[in-house]
Each structure stands twice: as structure tokens, then as C-alpha cells.
Design an enzyme around this catalytic site. Sequence first.
Site, PDB file in Angstrom:
ATOM      1  N   LYS A   6       7.502   2.610  49.830  1.00  0.00           N
ATOM      2  CA  LYS A   6       7.424   3.842  49.042  1.00  0.00           C
ATOM      3  C   LYS A   6       6.201   3.811  48.127  1.00  0.00           C
ATOM      4  O   LYS A   6       5.487   4.817  47.986  1.00  0.00           O
ATOM      5  CB  LYS A   6       8.703   4.030  48.228  1.00  0.00           C
ATOM      6  CG  LYS A   6       9.916   4.413  49.055  1.00  0.00           C
ATOM      7  CD  LYS A   6      11.180   4.384  48.217  1.00  0.00           C
ATOM      8  CE  LYS A   6      12.405   4.686  49.071  1.00  0.00           C
ATOM      9  NZ  LYS A   6      13.666   4.584  48.312  1.00  0.00           N
ATOM     10  N   GLN A  50      16.851   3.074  43.170  1.00  0.00           N
ATOM     11  CA  GLN A  50      17.045   2.375  44.433  1.00  0.00           C
ATOM     12  C   GLN A  50      18.440   1.764  44.506  1.00  0.00           C
ATOM     13  O   GLN A  50      18.815   0.958  43.652  1.00  0.00           O
ATOM     14  CB  GLN A  50      15.985   1.279  44.597  1.00  0.00           C
ATOM     15  CG  GLN A  50      15.993   0.605  45.959  1.00  0.00           C
ATOM     16  CD  GLN A  50      15.647   1.585  47.078  1.00  0.00           C
ATOM     17  OE1 GLN A  50      14.643   2.271  47.012  1.00  0.00           O
ATOM     18  NE2 GLN A  50      16.485   1.647  48.093  1.00  0.00           N
ATOM     19  N   ASP A  73      15.612  12.114  45.850  1.00  0.00           N
ATOM     20  CA  ASP A  73      16.438  11.533  46.906  1.00  0.00           C
ATOM     21  C   ASP A  73      17.539  12.491  47.366  1.00  0.00           C
ATOM     22  O   ASP A  73      18.219  12.222  48.352  1.00  0.00           O
ATOM     23  CB  ASP A  73      17.097  10.237  46.422  1.00  0.00           C
ATOM     24  CG  ASP A  73      16.322   8.998  46.842  1.00  0.00           C
ATOM     25  OD1 ASP A  73      15.580   9.077  47.829  1.00  0.00           O
ATOM     26  OD2 ASP A  73      16.477   7.950  46.191  1.00  0.00           O
TER      27      ASP A  73
END
Length: 238
Positions: A6, A50, A73
Site C-alpha cells: 500500500k 490494518q 476501506d
Amino acid sequence: VYVANKEKACNNVGIINNTVRLPDYIPEHDLLRVIDFYNNDKTVDGILVQLPLPKHINSDKILKAISPEKDVDCFHPSNVANLWLGKEGIKPCTPQGIIDLLDYGNIDLRGKHVVIIGRSNIVGKPLAQMMLKENATVTICHSKTKNLQEITKLADVIVVAVGKRNVLNGDMVKDGAVVVDVGINRNDEGKLCGDCDYDSLVDKCSLITPVPGGVGLLTRVTLLDNVLLAHSLNNMCQ
């Protein structure tokens, strides 16, 4: 692997990014304070946490704390609701990457039987809704599904997202099926591999994604798209 890729993807396209690494023993309220800080930072357009988080932290509470406009997300309940209601907005990264991949491969999903192995909130469930929007007929399978092979052999498209090696092999698919492997595992030699037995499938499928170099790349592309969309949303809110 995910975090490093990422960072690399953002750097490649000029998106300024910062990875905040916190100790695994951090109290939940301290993590919430970090999120609140970035929620209120007008120079920040996107926030992601995360997963998985340490067991003492309530993941749902943390994800709900992220501003919906900065939730790149698509884990916030408001964004999930918009997805299920068919509204435009931020999309879940991996499912959208899969839809884009099939579109690029000229796979017309209308009327196709799509089997999704895995029912996670990150991939399986949102992907099912997105496949329905494409007018596919969707079956979701999971660890309690009986006669999995009988179901997968009827599928035109199979998406495997369970995080376990060799869930799908060549004996479980019909000739010409399309297989999308979302899994990230390591084999006995320590190399990255997916959820599928690629070698037994590759000659039987019309299309199959590799691991690495497949869905993960498109997941990151969608993340970058979401950051651009979040930038627009945040500018509208300011």
C-alpha cells in the site's frame, strides 16, 4: 506484505501517506484518540486501520470511529449500508477490484452462476451484493457448507477467499470456469500462494488469477481510487 505494498502504491502515484505503527498493547482509548486526531486533520483525506487488531481491542468500535468520508476501506456501517442499498460512494477495495478484473477480462456476469467461497465482511458478503448488482446468480459457501464440490462444479465463476491453502482444485470445477483467488498464504517453502491449487486448475479454467500478482494489485488500485473519492468528499464537507 499488505502494508508495504500500500505504501509503495501510494508513493508511485504521488499520494502522500503515513503509516502509524503502534504497539500491540496500546489501550483501546488511545487508539481511538489517534483516529480522532486524523478525523479532524483537514490535510488527511483517507484513514484505514490494518486488521486484524489485538484481541483486547474491539475492531467494530474502532472501524466505526473512522469518519465515513475518510473510510477508504469501506468498513464504516454507513458506507456498508450504502453498498447494500446500491448507492454510489466508496467501495470495498478487494470486491471492487474483482469486479473491475472481470470487466477487464470481458466476463459478462449477467445470468452467470457465481460461487463465492468465504463469507467475511471484507470480501465474501460485500462481493455477493456487488455480483447481484451485476445481475449474477450468487451462491455463498463457507466452512459449514455440505457437498462443496457439487456446488462449485456448477459455477461459471468461482471466487475463493478463505485464507486456507488448496481449498479449490481442478476436480472441483467444470471446464472453462473462471477462478479468482483472493487468498494470501505461504507454502511449505515459505513462498506466497493463494487458496487454490493453481497447478491443477490452470489448464481447466478459461481464466484464473495468480498469487502473487493477481487480486492484490487491483485491491490497491481500488484503494487509490477511494482516496481520490474521499478527497472530493472531504472537500465538499469543508
